[in-house]
Design an enzyme around this catalytic site. Structure first.
Site, PDB file in Angstrom:
ATOM      1  N   CYS A 140       0.895  -1.021   0.014  1.00 46.56           N
ATOM      2  CA  CYS A 140      -0.071   0.034   0.074  1.00 46.56           C
ATOM      3  C   CYS A 140       0.877   1.361   0.050  1.00 46.56           C
ATOM      4  CB  CYS A 140      -0.796  -0.079   1.116  1.00 46.56           C
ATOM      5  SG  CYS A 140      -1.765   1.373   1.335  1.00 46.56           S
TER       6      CYS A 140
ATOM      7  N   CYS B  28      -0.581   4.233   2.051  1.00 45.18           N
ATOM      8  CA  CYS B  28      -0.342   3.871   3.651  1.00 45.18           C
ATOM      9  C   CYS B  28       1.126   3.953   4.053  1.00 45.18           C
ATOM     10  CB  CYS B  28      -0.655   2.541   3.962  1.00 45.18           C
ATOM     11  SG  CYS B  28      -2.251   1.893   2.984  1.00 45.18           S
ATOM     12  N   ASP B  29       1.852   3.699   3.323  1.00 45.13           N
ATOM     13  CA  ASP B  29       3.155   3.513   3.881  1.00 45.13           C
ATOM     14  C   ASP B  29       4.457   4.347   2.999  1.00 45.13           C
ATOM     15  OD1 ASP B  29       2.531   1.610   5.575  1.00 45.13           O
ATOM     16  OD2 ASP B  29       2.981   0.142   4.082  1.00 45.13           O
TER      17      ASP B  29
END
Ligand code: NAP
Length: 306
Positions: free
Chosen positions: A132, A135-136
């Protein structure tokens, strides 16, 4: 047990659209969302091909669709479905300890990113291995990272990750990317992205977190170890259909088989969106599936037509 006309399993673009249409048809509608509300699209960094909207993010699009669905009366509940059981003319959908009786079910559970299956992938998940970018990505500011895959996801997310990382090594097992030409053009023009074609990742190495990857050129056999702080994997999708326990027919790869009206081989169970066996997985095609499935459910509930 609460009774519904339609239970929609999944709250991505297909499930929410089914909820909007079923709500407007005044069917008693419940939409069950899983552990990741909004589905795959909420981890999509950039949406620019949903007609009439955008550019936008998955989170924004899902928030608008959810609000629109609520305005038509469909209920939304966070409860990942665990089984569907047939009971004569109706079904019982279980979600942990919750059970719901319904005349029809629309399965819109979508997909998850596939694992690459190399040593180090499991070990460093959350410590340098990610599926992701939204997200990261911010964890890799001013660092060098690898992105694996050659489809739309890999190229789109590699482009997004250039916002943070100083260098992206895009690793693809073939010479040609399957991503759409516009993404290939952008990748080619982006100085932060370096492509390693005809290369496969053999191992992800590190101690506390990812430090390097072992690569092999599949044409020359050359092996190399390349230092990177993170590895983002986008090597395809697999359907979230295991919970169905074989109640409907699926293709050998697990995607649900339907006809053009989204009907499965079981009367009363429909499927919509990415979990369905089909040519093109896009938000626009998921939305069409959701609308069709809701209408087919309405025909069954109101006129007993299947
Ligand atoms: P995909 O199109 O299936 O591409 C997967 C990529 O991973 C392929 O390049 C494949 O290589 C590679 N791969 C598969 N297994 C591998 C392995 N074991 N080792 C190394 N590489 C491997 O998956 P996706 O990119 O996630 O896209 C899925 C669907 O979502 C598509 O329909 C796509 O159009 C859609 N999508 C659309 C957008 C958009 O419209 N902007 C964005 C994201 C996704 P090969 O090419 O050699 O098979």
């Amino acid at each position: 047990m609460e009774k519904y006309d339609v239970v929609v399993i999944g709250a991505g673009p297909a499930g929410l659209t089914a909820g909007i249409y079923a709500g407007r048809a005044r069917l008693r509608t419940l939409v069950l969302e899983g552990m990741m509300p909004g589905g795959q699209v909420v981890v999509t960094s950039h949406i620019e091909n949903y007609p009439g909207v955008g550019p936008t993010t998955g989170t924004e699009l899902i928030a608008e669709m959810s609000e629109q669905m609520a305005s038509f009366g469909a209920e939304l509940k966070t409860a990942p479905a665990t089984s569907i059981e047939s009971r004569g003319d109706s079904f019982v959908v279980s979600a942990g300890s919750d059970t719901f009786e319904t005349r029809s079910v629309i399965v819109a559970t979508g997909t998850a990113y596939k694992k690459l299956g190399v040593p180090g992938e499991e070990e460093f998940l959350g410590r340098g291995v990610s599926y992701c970018a939204t997200c990261d990505g911010p964890f890799y500011k001013d660092l060098e990272i690898a992105v694996v895959g050659g489809g739309d996801s890999a190229l789109q997310e590699a482009l997004y990750l250039t916002t943070f990382a100083t260098k992206i090594y895009l690793i693809h097992r073939r010479d040609e990317f399957r991503a759409v030409p516009i993404l290939r053009e952008r990748v080619r023009e982006n100085e932060k992205i370096e492509c390693f074609c005809s290369c496969v990742v053999e191992r992800i190495n590190g101690a506390g977190g990812v430090e390097s990857i072992d690569l092999k050129n599949v044409k020359t056999g050359e092996q190399m170890t390349h230092p990177v702080a993170g590895v983002f994997l986008f090597v395809g999708l697999e359907p979230k259909t295991e919970f169905l326990g074989g109640i409907v027919d699926t293709a050998p790869d697990g995607f649900i088989l339907t006809d053009n009206d989204m009907k499965t081989n079981v009367r009363g169970i429909l499927a919509a969106g990415d979990c369905r066996s089909k040519l093109l997985r896009q938000i626009s095609t998921a939305v069409g599936d959701g609308a069709t499935a809701a209408f087919a459910a309405q025909c069954l509930v109101e006129d007993d037509q299947w």
